[in-house]
Design an enzyme around this catalytic site. Structure first.
Site, PDB file in Angstrom:
ATOM      1  N   ASN A 133     -52.995 -17.044  15.562  1.00 35.01           N
ATOM      2  CA  ASN A 133     -54.010 -17.504  14.604  1.00 35.01           C
ATOM      3  C   ASN A 133     -55.424 -17.122  15.038  1.00 35.01           C
ATOM      4  O   ASN A 133     -56.399 -17.626  14.500  1.00 35.01           O
ATOM      5  CB  ASN A 133     -53.898 -19.017  14.395  1.00 35.01           C
ATOM      6  CG  ASN A 133     -54.174 -19.816  15.667  1.00 35.01           C
ATOM      7  OD1 ASN A 133     -54.530 -19.252  16.695  1.00 35.01           O
ATOM      8  ND2 ASN A 133     -54.021 -21.127  15.591  1.00 35.01           N
ATOM      9  N   HIS A 138     -56.757 -17.674  18.007  1.00 32.47           N
ATOM     10  CA  HIS A 138     -57.415 -18.534  18.999  1.00 32.47           C
ATOM     11  C   HIS A 138     -57.592 -17.797  20.321  1.00 32.47           C
ATOM     12  O   HIS A 138     -56.812 -16.903  20.666  1.00 32.47           O
ATOM     13  CB  HIS A 138     -56.713 -19.889  19.175  1.00 32.47           C
ATOM     14  CG  HIS A 138     -55.405 -19.890  19.912  1.00 32.47           C
ATOM     15  ND1 HIS A 138     -54.355 -20.716  19.558  1.00 32.47           N
ATOM     16  CD2 HIS A 138     -54.978 -19.208  21.000  1.00 32.47           C
ATOM     17  CE1 HIS A 138     -53.361 -20.518  20.397  1.00 32.47           C
ATOM     18  NE2 HIS A 138     -53.704 -19.615  21.279  1.00 32.47           N
ATOM     19  N   GLU A 174     -59.043 -23.367  18.699  1.00 26.63           N
ATOM     20  CA  GLU A 174     -58.307 -23.144  17.459  1.00 26.63           C
ATOM     21  C   GLU A 174     -59.284 -22.816  16.318  1.00 26.63           C
ATOM     22  O   GLU A 174     -60.491 -23.036  16.457  1.00 26.63           O
ATOM     23  CB  GLU A 174     -57.514 -24.415  17.115  1.00 26.63           C
ATOM     24  CG  GLU A 174     -56.476 -24.805  18.176  1.00 26.63           C
ATOM     25  CD  GLU A 174     -55.177 -23.995  18.080  1.00 26.63           C
ATOM     26  OE1 GLU A 174     -55.214 -22.792  17.751  1.00 26.63           O
ATOM     27  OE2 GLU A 174     -54.119 -24.584  18.355  1.00 26.63           O
ATOM     28  N   ASP A 203     -57.670 -22.966  30.397  1.00 27.27           N
ATOM     29  CA  ASP A 203     -57.201 -24.167  29.708  1.00 27.27           C
ATOM     30  C   ASP A 203     -56.007 -24.809  30.408  1.00 27.27           C
ATOM     31  O   ASP A 203     -55.424 -24.232  31.334  1.00 27.27           O
ATOM     32  CB  ASP A 203     -56.863 -23.847  28.238  1.00 27.27           C
ATOM     33  CG  ASP A 203     -56.029 -22.578  28.078  1.00 27.27           C
ATOM     34  OD1 ASP A 203     -55.506 -22.066  29.082  1.00 27.27           O
ATOM     35  OD2 ASP A 203     -55.887 -22.108  26.936  1.00 27.27           O
TER      36      ASP A 203
HETATM   37  C1  GLP Z   1     -51.727 -19.947  24.612  1.00 32.34           C
HETATM   38  C2  GLP Z   1     -52.944 -19.901  25.538  1.00 32.34           C
HETATM   39  C3  GLP Z   1     -53.839 -18.719  25.228  1.00 32.34           C
HETATM   40  C4  GLP Z   1     -53.007 -17.455  25.125  1.00 32.34           C
HETATM   41  C5  GLP Z   1     -52.002 -17.602  24.001  1.00 32.34           C
HETATM   42  C6  GLP Z   1     -51.171 -16.361  23.779  1.00 32.34           C
HETATM   43  O1  GLP Z   1     -51.969 -20.615  23.438  1.00 32.34           O
HETATM   44  N1  GLP Z   1     -53.724 -21.089  25.477  1.00 32.34           N
HETATM   45  O2  GLP Z   1     -54.813 -18.601  26.252  1.00 32.34           O
HETATM   46  O3  GLP Z   1     -53.836 -16.357  24.898  1.00 32.34           O
HETATM   47  O4  GLP Z   1     -51.157 -18.682  24.328  1.00 32.34           O
HETATM   48  O5  GLP Z   1     -50.104 -16.314  24.687  1.00 32.34           O
HETATM   49  P1  GLP Z   1     -49.127 -15.101  24.870  1.00 32.34           P
HETATM   50  O6  GLP Z   1     -49.837 -14.157  25.784  1.00 32.34           O
HETATM   51  O7  GLP Z   1     -47.913 -15.680  25.550  1.00 32.34           O
HETATM   52  O8  GLP Z   1     -48.846 -14.533  23.552  1.00 32.34           O
END
Ligand code: GLP
Length: 239
Positions: free
Chosen positions: A136, A138, A143, A67
């Site tokens: 959440n 995702h 989402e 993404d």
């Molecule tokens: C973002 C990314 C996700 C990732 C999430 C959790 O929203 N789009 O791909 O998994 O953050 O991030 P973290 O690993 O910093 O908790």
């Protein structure tokens, strides 16, 4: 689903790295789906070590990132493009032309997303997709409410995600409200999936993933329908 609970981040990262390194050793032109966020950073460090100390060759590897924020140029401190180059790609011998990351600045996002899907298909699909998980539930930026057969597309971020990600920006109003993300359908087509999660703020999402029903409200639960998923979590996330 295979579930591995590790004592700490280093052990999680080493376990995940072992799987990726093995894949590259077996098939040098493997297609790897990369993720951003704090969670896979340790894994990327391990891959850099494998390159520096064990001469692991990444020249044939093809990459697709999950993404990118809409509206952030590649050079922006918080763009996922910059994140990947700073934390991994600049430190290994991956070829620039083999790296694919959604571009949040394109004038025709819809066309871009179709093209991204086509590129994944053209190289024979993703061998291993790395995933983190949002609080959440995702995965990538799919989402709650995302369709299980969704493809790469532009999405609107939830208030919760904007708030979570605002720690990386000076002001919450600087956080983009939209992103380009691979869809759940796209992710589910990867031949193997590794999901990483650490910390007790992820334990609720992990609980739903392991013990809950498959529901659009907890997007990661779609992974229960996949044949080859390895979940690597720390003790806190497993609580
Ligand atoms: C973002 C990314 C996700 C990732 C999430 C959790 O929203 N789009 O791909 O998994 O953050 O991030 P973290 O690993 O910093 O908790």
């Amino acid at each position: 689903m295979k579930i591995l609970i590790k004592n700490n981040d280093e052990k999680m990262s080493k376990e995940a790295a072992k799987i990726i390194i093995n894949q590259i050793n077996i098939k040098s032109n493997s297609v790897i789906g990369f993720a951003t966020g704090g969670t896979p950073l340790g894994l990327y460090k391990e891959l850099i070590i494998a390159y520096n100390e064990d001469n692991l060759d990444f020249t044939q590897m093809i990459t697709f990132n999950l993404d990118e924020y809409v509206g952030l140029p590649k050079s922006h401190e918080q763009s996922y493009n910059k994140f990947m180059w700073d934390n991994l790609f600049n430190h290994i011998n991956v070829k620039k032309e083999n790296v694919n990351i959604p571009d949040g600045m394109v004038s025709d996002p819809e066309g871009f997303c179709k093209e991204y899907e086509k590129k994944i298909e053209e190289v024979g699909g993703i061998d291993i997709q790395i995933l983190g998980i949002g609080r959440n539930g995702h995965i990538a930026f799919n989402e709650p409410g995302s369709e299980f057969d969704s493809r790469t597309r532009v999405v609107r971020l939830t208030e919760e995600t904007i708030k979570d990600n605002s720690i990386f920006f000076e002001d919450i109003h600087d956080v983009p409200t939209k992103a380009i993300t691979m869809g759940l359908g796209t992710i589910m087509e990867a031949r193997k999936i590794i999901l990483l999660a650490r910390g007790n703020n992820k334990s609720d999402a992990i609980n739903k993933l392991l013990n809950g029903l498959v529901t659009k409200e907890a997007p990661a639960t779609v992974l229960k329908n996949h044949k080859n998923v390895t979940i690597i979590i720390d003790k806190e996330a497993a609580e």
